[in-house]
Enzyme design. Structure first.
Site, PDB file in Angstrom:
ATOM      1  CG  ASP A   1      -2.108   0.964   1.071  1.00 44.88           C
ATOM      2  OD1 ASP A   1      -3.113   0.645   0.419  1.00 44.88           O
ATOM      3  OD2 ASP A   1      -1.984   2.078   1.627  1.00 44.88           O
TER       4      ASP A   1
ATOM      5  CE1 TYR B   1      -5.540   6.707  -0.337  1.00 45.71           C
ATOM      6  CE2 TYR B   1      -4.991   6.993   1.989  1.00 45.71           C
ATOM      7  CZ  TYR B   1      -5.267   6.165   0.916  1.00 45.71           C
ATOM      8  OH  TYR B   1      -5.263   4.813   1.089  1.00 45.71           O
TER       9      TYR B   1
ATOM     10  CG  HIS C   1      -4.418  -3.977  -0.093  1.00 45.46           C
ATOM     11  ND1 HIS C   1      -3.644  -3.583  -1.180  1.00 45.46           N
ATOM     12  CD2 HIS C   1      -4.415  -2.920   0.759  1.00 45.46           C
ATOM     13  CE1 HIS C   1      -3.227  -2.336  -0.985  1.00 45.46           C
ATOM     14  NE2 HIS C   1      -3.660  -1.926   0.173  1.00 45.46           N
TER      15      HIS C   1
END
Length: 414
Positions: free
Chosen positions: A200, A353, A410
């Site tokens: 990630d 982000y 993930h």
């Protein structure tokens, strides 16, 4: 730069009292948002699963990967449960160190074997340092086949868990985090060379670490297909227009079922699973403040991601009559969520982000020093977005080792 200070996880009693009160007072709807929906998770988090986890959290009785009540808190409440989790987490040495006016939390476990290789593990969102937890005993012991063992360093990324400044400077991004982690490895711990792993956001940070000369080899479990070859575009267009069967047949002639599954999941993620990116990369404060001091809200938000990005056969979401494919359990979800809730870091965890989202598609020059470094990749079956192996070479990576795993997703550490 200060010297590392031993740190022990011990949440103040007042913090646990507040969490217990919030869970006891939590109210959720009696019925799902859309009654009669053919698919329980189609509108987001499952109300049934959320309620069961809130009950288990409040009572201190989530199930672990073996189907047993977690910790020592079964039925005695969240406070007793969390104290038993703290005892477990404190099994390995924790530290804090000030680097560039930032207090960084990290786990540091040294192997007892001579010649151990320094390895730094970088997690992502919505994970935490806890992603590496089950791996630690395997990594520090000598592998029978290779003879290798590792000194393992697991930082909490800035803005996560106990790397918590309360707020992050304007413009904070993955480069800022990578620079501090590099200083941790080289200037604080004194390593002249090290290896790096990430998933990630940890994938991006690991590639940035590989730009430094001391990082000799790096490995990831996430390599989003951001540079697809032109000949796949027609097949993708078929899928987006609703011709998924034809998409499967066309790409099935070029790639294996494992590789087609990765692309199919990636397209589904773009279509119905990536809305959080638009919000977190534009207005992270709105979401962060809404979830702040709201443990059930944090759980509801993260739970949907854990479900969507995990092997559907996992302990937490799969058929309990079948053997577990992964170790994603109710306990895993609640330990990770409790870390966010007790450290008040859900809002700061979103900042990458806002500052760095476009960095998944940077000019190759940003990674130029890393392009010649040996790179390894583990591809897990139910990754949220995964391209075929040939796609990886298109990302300016010197791929020397690759392994496809037919289980997992993930959150590969779990």
């Amino acid at each position: 730069m200060s010297k590392p200070r031993p740190f022990r996880i011990s949440v103040p009693e007042t913090g646990l009292d507040k969490l217990a009160a919030q869970l006891s007072a939590a109210e959720l709807p009696d019925a799902p948002l859309c009654a009669g929906s053919p698919e329980e998770w189609s509108h987001g988090t499952s109300l049934q699963k959320l309620k069961s986890l809130v009950d288990a959290w409040r009572d201190g009785s989530p199930m672990d990967k073996d189907g047993k009540v977690s910790g020592k808190g079964g039925g005695q409440g969240v406070k007793t449960w969390w104290r038993s989790i703290e005892d477990r987490l404190n099994r390995y040495p924790h530290f804090k160190v000030e680097i560039e006016e930032f207090d960084l939390h990290f786990i540091y476990v040294k192997s007892q074997h001579a010649g151990a290789i320094p390895l730094v593990f970088s997690h992502g969102w919505p994970g935490s340092f806890y992603e590496a937890w089950e791996l630690l005993p395997y990594l520090v012991e000598k592998d029978e086949k290779t003879g290798m063992s590792f000194d393992v360093v697991v930082p909490s990324l800035p803005g996560y868990a106990w790397s918590n400044p309360g707020s992050l400077p304007h413009g904070w991004n993955a480069t800022e985090s990578a620079r501090r982690i590099h200083k941790l490895m080289t200037q604080v711990l004194g390593y002249k060379k090290f290896f790096a792993h990430g998933g990630d956001w940890g994938t991006r940070i690991t590639r940035l670490l590989a730009n430094y000369p001391e990082c000799k080899i790096y490995h990831t479990n996430f390599a989003p297909p951001t540079n697809m070859p032109w000949y796949t575009v027609p097949a993708v267009a078929l899928h987006t227009r609703g011709y998924s069967d034809l998409f499967q047949r066309v790409l099935g002639r070029l790639y294996s079922p494992f590789e087609v599954l990765g692309m199919t999941r990636g397209l589904a993620y773009l279509a119905t699973g990536s809305g959080y990116v638009a919000l977190q990369s534009t207005k992270p404060a709105t979401l962060g403040y809404a979830l702040y001091n709201n443990p059930v809200g944090i759980l509801a938000y993260l739970l949907e991601k854990f479900h969507a990005w995990t092997d559907p056969r996992s302990t937490a979401f799969g058929d309990k009559s079948e053997p577990s494919a992964t170790d994603m359990s109710d306990e895993t979800i609640l330990v990770n969520t409790t870390i966010y809730a007790l450290t008040n870091t859900i809002h700061t965890s979103l900042m990458l982000y806002f500052s760095d989202e476009r960095s998944w598609y940077p000019p190759f020059d940003e990674y130029r020093p890393a392009r010649s470094k040996p790179y390894g990749h583990s591809a897990f079956a139910y990754e949220l977005a995964r391209g075929p192996r040939p796609f990886i070479s298109r990302l300016a990576l010197n791929l020397v080792w690759y392994k496809a795993e037919d289980t997992g997703g993930h959150f590969a550490g779990w």
